[in-house]
Design a protein around this motif. Structure first.
Motif, PDB file in Angstrom:
ATOM      1  N   LYS A 353      21.357 105.183 -15.665  1.00 39.64           N
ATOM      2  CA  LYS A 353      20.714 103.668 -15.303  1.00 39.64           C
ATOM      3  C   LYS A 353      21.713 102.815 -14.857  1.00 39.64           C
ATOM      4  O   LYS A 353      22.609 102.718 -15.530  1.00 39.64           O
ATOM      5  CB  LYS A 353      19.790 103.258 -16.390  1.00 39.64           C
ATOM      6  N   PRO A 354      21.184 102.110 -13.926  1.00 42.26           N
ATOM      7  CA  PRO A 354      22.028 100.915 -13.347  1.00 42.26           C
ATOM      8  C   PRO A 354      22.451  99.985 -14.266  1.00 42.26           C
ATOM      9  O   PRO A 354      21.612  99.470 -14.967  1.00 42.26           O
ATOM     10  CB  PRO A 354      21.278 100.283 -12.100  1.00 42.26           C
ATOM     11  N   GLY A 355      23.594  99.669 -14.405  1.00 41.85           N
ATOM     12  CA  GLY A 355      24.076  98.717 -15.416  1.00 41.85           C
ATOM     13  C   GLY A 355      24.050  99.065 -16.762  1.00 41.85           C
ATOM     14  O   GLY A 355      24.289  98.440 -17.815  1.00 41.85           O
ATOM     15  N   ALA A 356      24.010 100.497 -17.116  1.00 39.26           N
ATOM     16  CA  ALA A 356      23.877 101.200 -18.450  1.00 39.26           C
ATOM     17  C   ALA A 356      25.326 100.827 -19.018  1.00 39.26           C
ATOM     18  O   ALA A 356      26.285 101.319 -18.595  1.00 39.26           O
ATOM     19  CB  ALA A 356      23.590 102.749 -18.449  1.00 39.26           C
ATOM     20  N   LYS A 357      25.209 100.483 -20.345  1.00 39.90           N
ATOM     21  CA  LYS A 357      26.314 100.372 -21.152  1.00 39.90           C
ATOM     22  C   LYS A 357      26.317 101.489 -22.087  1.00 39.90           C
ATOM     23  O   LYS A 357      25.521 101.640 -23.046  1.00 39.90           O
ATOM     24  CB  LYS A 357      26.244  99.197 -21.936  1.00 39.90           C
ATOM     25  N   PRO A 358      27.372 102.348 -22.300  1.00 40.88           N
ATOM     26  CA  PRO A 358      27.574 103.471 -23.132  1.00 40.88           C
ATOM     27  C   PRO A 358      27.353 103.005 -24.786  1.00 40.88           C
ATOM     28  O   PRO A 358      28.110 101.702 -25.020  1.00 40.88           O
ATOM     29  CB  PRO A 358      28.999 104.022 -22.860  1.00 40.88           C
ATOM     30  N   ARG A 359      26.699 103.404 -25.544  1.00 42.52           N
ATOM     31  CA  ARG A 359      26.664 103.101 -26.849  1.00 42.52           C
ATOM     32  C   ARG A 359      27.591 104.207 -27.678  1.00 42.52           C
ATOM     33  O   ARG A 359      27.501 105.356 -27.476  1.00 42.52           O
ATOM     34  CB  ARG A 359      25.199 103.587 -27.518  1.00 42.52           C
ATOM     35  N   ASP A 360      28.390 103.538 -28.484  1.00 41.52           N
ATOM     36  CA  ASP A 360      29.374 104.145 -29.223  1.00 41.52           C
ATOM     37  C   ASP A 360      28.840 104.844 -30.401  1.00 41.52           C
ATOM     38  O   ASP A 360      28.433 103.820 -31.326  1.00 41.52           O
ATOM     39  CB  ASP A 360      30.605 103.370 -29.462  1.00 41.52           C
ATOM     40  N   LEU A 361      28.646 106.007 -30.639  1.00 37.16           N
ATOM     41  CA  LEU A 361      28.080 106.556 -31.784  1.00 37.16           C
ATOM     42  C   LEU A 361      29.054 106.946 -33.024  1.00 37.16           C
ATOM     43  O   LEU A 361      28.421 107.141 -34.106  1.00 37.16           O
ATOM     44  CB  LEU A 361      27.459 108.016 -31.509  1.00 37.16           C
ATOM     45  N   THR A 362      30.364 106.650 -32.483  1.00 34.69           N
ATOM     46  CA  THR A 362      31.216 106.731 -33.904  1.00 34.69           C
ATOM     47  C   THR A 362      32.293 105.663 -33.687  1.00 34.69           C
ATOM     48  O   THR A 362      33.255 106.206 -33.474  1.00 34.69           O
ATOM     49  CB  THR A 362      32.133 108.322 -33.640  1.00 34.69           C
ATOM     50  N   PRO A 363      31.963 104.532 -34.092  1.00 33.07           N
ATOM     51  CA  PRO A 363      32.891 103.399 -33.997  1.00 33.07           C
ATOM     52  C   PRO A 363      33.969 103.228 -34.985  1.00 33.07           C
ATOM     53  O   PRO A 363      34.970 102.520 -34.567  1.00 33.07           O
ATOM     54  CB  PRO A 363      31.949 102.048 -34.325  1.00 33.07           C
ATOM     55  N   GLY A 364      34.057 104.385 -35.863  1.00 32.32           N
ATOM     56  CA  GLY A 364      35.437 104.381 -36.790  1.00 32.32           C
ATOM     57  C   GLY A 364      35.857 105.667 -36.782  1.00 32.32           C
ATOM     58  O   GLY A 364      35.450 106.562 -37.825  1.00 32.32           O
ATOM     59  N   TRP A 365      36.236 106.308 -35.622  1.00 37.39           N
ATOM     60  CA  TRP A 365      36.933 107.590 -35.793  1.00 37.39           C
ATOM     61  C   TRP A 365      38.627 107.681 -35.517  1.00 37.39           C
ATOM     62  O   TRP A 365      39.221 108.816 -35.277  1.00 37.39           O
ATOM     63  CB  TRP A 365      36.266 108.407 -34.884  1.00 37.39           C
ATOM     64  N   GLY A 366      39.162 106.771 -35.821  1.00 39.26           N
ATOM     65  CA  GLY A 366      40.620 106.240 -35.562  1.00 39.26           C
ATOM     66  C   GLY A 366      41.180 106.752 -36.910  1.00 39.26           C
ATOM     67  O   GLY A 366      40.591 106.846 -37.895  1.00 39.26           O
TER      68      GLY A 366
END
Length: 406
Positions: A353-366
């Motif tokens: 979708k135009p302008g779609a922003k990816p959603r991070d499903l795993t924000p803490g995997w470092g």
């Protein structure tokens, strides 16, 4: 894949494993030991397979480098195992998950040359892609190895190149044709004296098309379907029929450039490698040649720089209705932009979708010392219940992302 020297320095190639595995604290995720990964609210990650501390070293693992996963009808998983970045060390395993216990692991194929993609074809057979060929086999046979039958051969053998991209990924088009990733044999193909174009980009750094030639057969000689694609391991045909590719862009020291790309693959299009990157910006090695970038097809969406996308899956499961129809992207990179899974909204035609922003499903995997290593997600699969299974090759792990039912 990223530059070989950097990978060697980080211990990602040649047998060195990260110094720590996933810690366990007695908590569970939908029946499996809970992995200490920070996920979006309402979800959690379970450890289906993870080497114990005594078996973290690559040489001590049963499944050394799990790359892609293929769920079977009875709940088992087929797992491709790269083995090592050399020939004859790869394998395919059959894993029977055991919630609350260790999985059963059985060998299916062995002595493979850097296997990567596993998929069920339009004919219902199972296919595996190696460095220079694609074969089908019967995992339920008494001797699956004896059923291994090459169907596409003659793919480039890049194993000796410094910036090699030897692995094959593939999908089938609507007419049954094989569309196969053929990675670039170098990173940027810097021009030699007098060169105005990159000879590698004539047929490699492309997607090849092998036309159907009868039931279970494909043409011996391919045509170039699309070109200018450095490495197309992340490659999917959506339910709407759209073919999407996530590009692993060139390797430079600048942490914020170039972005990786999400491309809609169109027959005959050129996507710019090695001349232009990201939002059609000239690549450093080719700026002096004054290449024009306007003629190359632009990405439909830009992804985090150096994230190294290695798989795309269109989510169509029941467990996460909020993800229905979203595109899942695994980012394998060792820089801060990697170690995560993204979800991208698609429209009814399978387009971002135009302008779609990816959603991070795993924000803490470092990496967190004593808790977890940096995640290295490669292949993903959606099981019959809608859970998302992920192979983590650097850490020898298989994880299951599910609803958090605690």
């Amino acid at each position: 894949m990223r530059v070989l020297a950097a990978a060697l320095a980080l211990g990602l190639i040649g047998g060195a494993a990260q110094a720590q595995g996933y810690a366990r604290d007695g908590r569970t995720c939908d029946g499996y030991p809970r992995a200490p990964i920070e996920t979006v609210a309402g979800t959690c990650a379970g450890l289906v397979l993870a080497p114990p501390p005594a078996s973290l070293a690559l040489s001590k693992r049963t499944i050394r480098m799990p790359r892609t996963l293929l769920p079977l009808a009875n709940g088992d998983l087929l797992v491709s195992d790269l083995g090592a970045w050399t020939t004859g060390r790869g394998a395919v395993w059959r894993v029977t998950p055991r919630p609350g216990g260790e999985p059963t692991i059985k060998p299916v194929l062995h002595r493979l040359d850097m296997p990567h993609t596993l998929a069920i074809g339009p004919d219902g057979n199972v296919y595996v892609g190696e460095m220079s060929r694609i074969s089908r086999f019967d995992p339920d046979a008494a001797d699956p190895q004896a059923t291994l039958t090459p169907v596409v051969t003659g793919l480039p053998d890049n194993r000796l190149h410094e910036n090699r991209h030897p692995l094959s990924a593939f999908v089938w088009d609507a007419d049954g044709a094989f569309l196969v990733n053929v990675g670039a044999p170098s990173d940027q193909c810097p021009p030699k004296a007098g060169q105005k174009t990159c000879p590698e980009a004539e047929r490699q750094a492309a997607i090849w098309r092998f036309a159907p030639a009868g039931p279970g057969k494909w043409a011996a000689e391919p045509t170039v379907f699309a070109r200018g694609l450095r490495n197309s391991l992340a490659f999917v045909r959506t339910r709407a029929g759209t073919i999407l590719q996530a590009e692993n862009s060139i390797d430079v020291t600048t942490p914020t450039w170039p972005p990786e790309e999400l491309n809609v693959i169109v027959k005959g299009a050129h996507y710019g490698w090695p001349y232009c990157m990201g939002a059609n910006e000239a690549a450093p090695a080719w700026k002096a040649q004054r290449v024009g970038c306007a003629s190359y097809r632009k990405p439909d969406l830009l992804l985090p720089p150096h994230g190294a996308p290695l798989d795309l899956v269109e989510y169509r499961g029941a467990m996460f209705p909020e993800l229905s129809g979203r595109l899942l992207v695994s980012l394998h990179g060792y820089r801060p932009t990697g170690s995560r899974i993204l979800a991208i909204e698609l429209d009814a035609n399978g387009l971002p979708k135009p302008g779609a922003k990816p959603r991070d499903l795993t924000p803490g995997w470092g990496a967190v010392k004593g808790k977890r290593p940096a995640g290295a997600p490669v292949g993903m699969a959606v099981a019959s219940d809608g859970a998302i299974w992920v192979a983590d090759d650097r850490n020898g792990a298989i994880l299951r992302f599910a609803k958090d039912r605690r």
